[in-house]
Write a protein that holds these residues in place. Structure first.
Motif, PDB file in Angstrom:
ATOM      1  N   ARG A   1      -8.875   7.478   2.205  1.00 56.60           N
ATOM      2  CA  ARG A   1      -8.750   7.839   0.795  1.00 56.60           C
ATOM      3  C   ARG A   1      -8.031   6.729   0.052  1.00 56.60           C
ATOM      4  NH1 ARG A   1      -6.044  13.375  -1.723  1.00 56.60           N
ATOM      5  NH2 ARG A   1      -6.504  12.903  -3.924  1.00 56.60           N
ATOM      6  N   LYS A   2      -8.745   6.083  -0.853  1.00 55.47           N
ATOM      7  CA  LYS A   2      -8.198   4.975  -1.635  1.00 55.47           C
ATOM      8  C   LYS A   2      -7.596   3.938  -0.705  1.00 55.47           C
ATOM      9  CE  LYS A   2      -7.445   7.685  -5.830  1.00 55.47           C
ATOM     10  NZ  LYS A   2      -6.489   8.131  -6.856  1.00 55.47           N
ATOM     11  N   ASN A   3      -6.308   3.696  -0.799  1.00 53.01           N
ATOM     12  CA  ASN A   3      -5.659   2.658   0.012  1.00 53.01           C
ATOM     13  C   ASN A   3      -4.910   3.245   1.212  1.00 53.01           C
ATOM     14  OD1 ASN A   3      -6.521   0.484  -1.555  1.00 53.01           O
ATOM     15  ND2 ASN A   3      -4.838   0.776  -3.001  1.00 53.01           N
ATOM     16  N   ARG A   4      -5.430   4.351   1.730  1.00 55.66           N
ATOM     17  CA  ARG A   4      -4.771   4.981   2.868  1.00 55.66           C
ATOM     18  C   ARG A   4      -5.793   5.404   3.913  1.00 55.66           C
ATOM     19  NH1 ARG A   4      -2.172   7.789  -1.445  1.00 55.66           N
ATOM     20  NH2 ARG A   4      -0.007   7.145  -1.747  1.00 55.66           N
TER      21      ARG A   4
ATOM     22  N   ARG B   1      -8.818  -5.055   3.608  1.00 59.22           N
ATOM     23  CA  ARG B   1      -9.788  -4.000   3.324  1.00 59.22           C
ATOM     24  C   ARG B   1     -11.198  -4.378   3.798  1.00 59.22           C
ATOM     25  NH1 ARG B   1     -10.749   0.393   0.161  1.00 59.22           N
ATOM     26  NH2 ARG B   1      -8.574   0.492  -0.473  1.00 59.22           N
TER      27      ARG B   1
ATOM     28  N   ASP C   1      -4.909  -4.853   0.565  1.00 61.07           N
ATOM     29  CA  ASP C   1      -6.112  -5.404  -0.078  1.00 61.07           C
ATOM     30  C   ASP C   1      -6.702  -6.553   0.730  1.00 61.07           C
ATOM     31  OD1 ASP C   1      -5.910  -3.585  -2.132  1.00 61.07           O
ATOM     32  OD2 ASP C   1      -4.843  -4.966  -3.486  1.00 61.07           O
TER      33      ASP C   1
END
Length: 236
Positions: free
Chosen positions: A205-208, A223, A220
Motif C-alpha cells: 500500500r503506497k510506500n509500505r 521501488r 523511492d
C-alpha cells in the motif's frame, strides 16, 4: 564436511584455533600440528581440504611450507592465522584464501570459513543455499532460507525475522553479506535497512509493504527493484 588441519607452534593459539573449529558443524579437525613436518605427515596419510596455518614457526615457516606444497595436485585451501600483518601481501601472492590476524574474533573466523565452504561446495548456477549458519551469542544458529520473512539492518547488526517465530534472530553481520546468501529471484532490497522475501508479502500500500503484522517502508530509490522482481502475471 570440510576436513581441516590446524598448524601453529604455540599451544594456546592452537587450542583457541581448535576450539573455533569444533564450534562449526561443517568442519572436521583431522589433526593439529606444532610444525610443518607434522602437517606433511598427516597430509601423506589422509585427505585435507583446508589448512589453518601460522607463519612464524620454528624450522619451516608457514610461507615456506606453503611454497613446498604449491605444486601438489588438489592442494588444500590455506587460511593464514598469524600475529603479523606485514605478511598479507606475500600471503595473497601465494594464493591463500584468507588472512586472519591474531587475536581472531569468532565472527571474522566464521566469515573466512564460510568463504572456504563457498569455494569447496559451490552452489549450482542459478541456485542458492537452502540454509546457512549465523553466529548468535557464541552459538551457531541455522537459518532456513525459505523461512525468512525479511531482514532488518541495524548499524553493524541485522535482525532476521522468520516465519512462525515471534522473536528475530540478531547477529553481527553487514546487510551486504546476508544479501549475498539470499536468492536474487525471491528476495529484494526495498530500503537501505530492509530486505524482504517477495513470497511473504501480505499486501502493498503506497510506500509500505505488509508482511503479516509487520509494516516495512519502501524507499523511492528501491521501488523499481521491487516491481521488477514481482511476477507480472501475479498483478491482476
Amino acid at each position: 564436511m570440510i576436513r581441516c588441519l590446524a598448524v601453529d607452534d604455540e599451544l594456546l593459539s592452537l587450542e583457541l584455533l581448535e576450539d573455533n573449529i569444533r564450534r562449526i558443524p561443517f568442519l572436521q579437525l583431522v589433526g593439529r600440528c606444532f610444525n610443518a613436518y607434522e602437517a606433511l605427515e598427516i597430509m601423506r596419510r589422509e585427505p585435507v581440504d583446508l589448512i589453518f596455518l601460522d607463519i612464524q614457526m620454528g624450522g619451516i615457516t608457514g610461507t615456506q611450507f606453503l611454497q613446498s606444497i604449491s605444486t601438489m595436485p588438489a592442494r588444500p585451501l590455506v587460511i593464514f592465522v598469524t600475529a603479523y600483518k606485514n605478511y598479507a601481501l606475500e600471503g595473497f601472492d601465494l594464493d591463500v584464501l584468507d588472512y586472519l590476524v591474531k587475536p581472531v574474533a569468532f565472527e571474522r573466523f566464521l566469515k573466512a570459513v564460510n568463504k572456504a565452504a563457498d569455494y569447496l561446495t559451490p552452489a549450482p548456477v542459478n541456485s542458492a543455499p537452502e540454509y546457512f549458519f549465523v553466529n548468535v551469542e557464541y552459538n551457531l544458529v541455522r537459518i532456513e532460507v525459505n523461512a525468512i520473512n525479511f531482514v532488518e539492518g541495524l548499524k553493524d547488526y541485522i535482525k532476521i525475522y522468520l516465519q512462525g517465530s515471534d522473536k528475530a534472530v540478531i547477529t553481527r553481520l553487514p546487510m551486504k553479506s546476508i544479501a549475498e546468501k539470499l536468492p536474487a529471484n525471491r528476495f529484494v532490497r526495498i530500503h537501505k535497512s530492509y530486505i524482504i522475501s517477495v513470497d511473504k508479502i501480505t499486501s502493498i500500500r503506497k510506500n509500505r509493504i505488509y508482511i503479516h503484522q509487520h509494516i516495512i517502508p519502501i524507499s523511492d530509490s528501491y521501488r523499481d527493484d521491487l516491481f521488477r522482481i514481482i511476477d507480472p502475471q501475479k498483478l491482476i
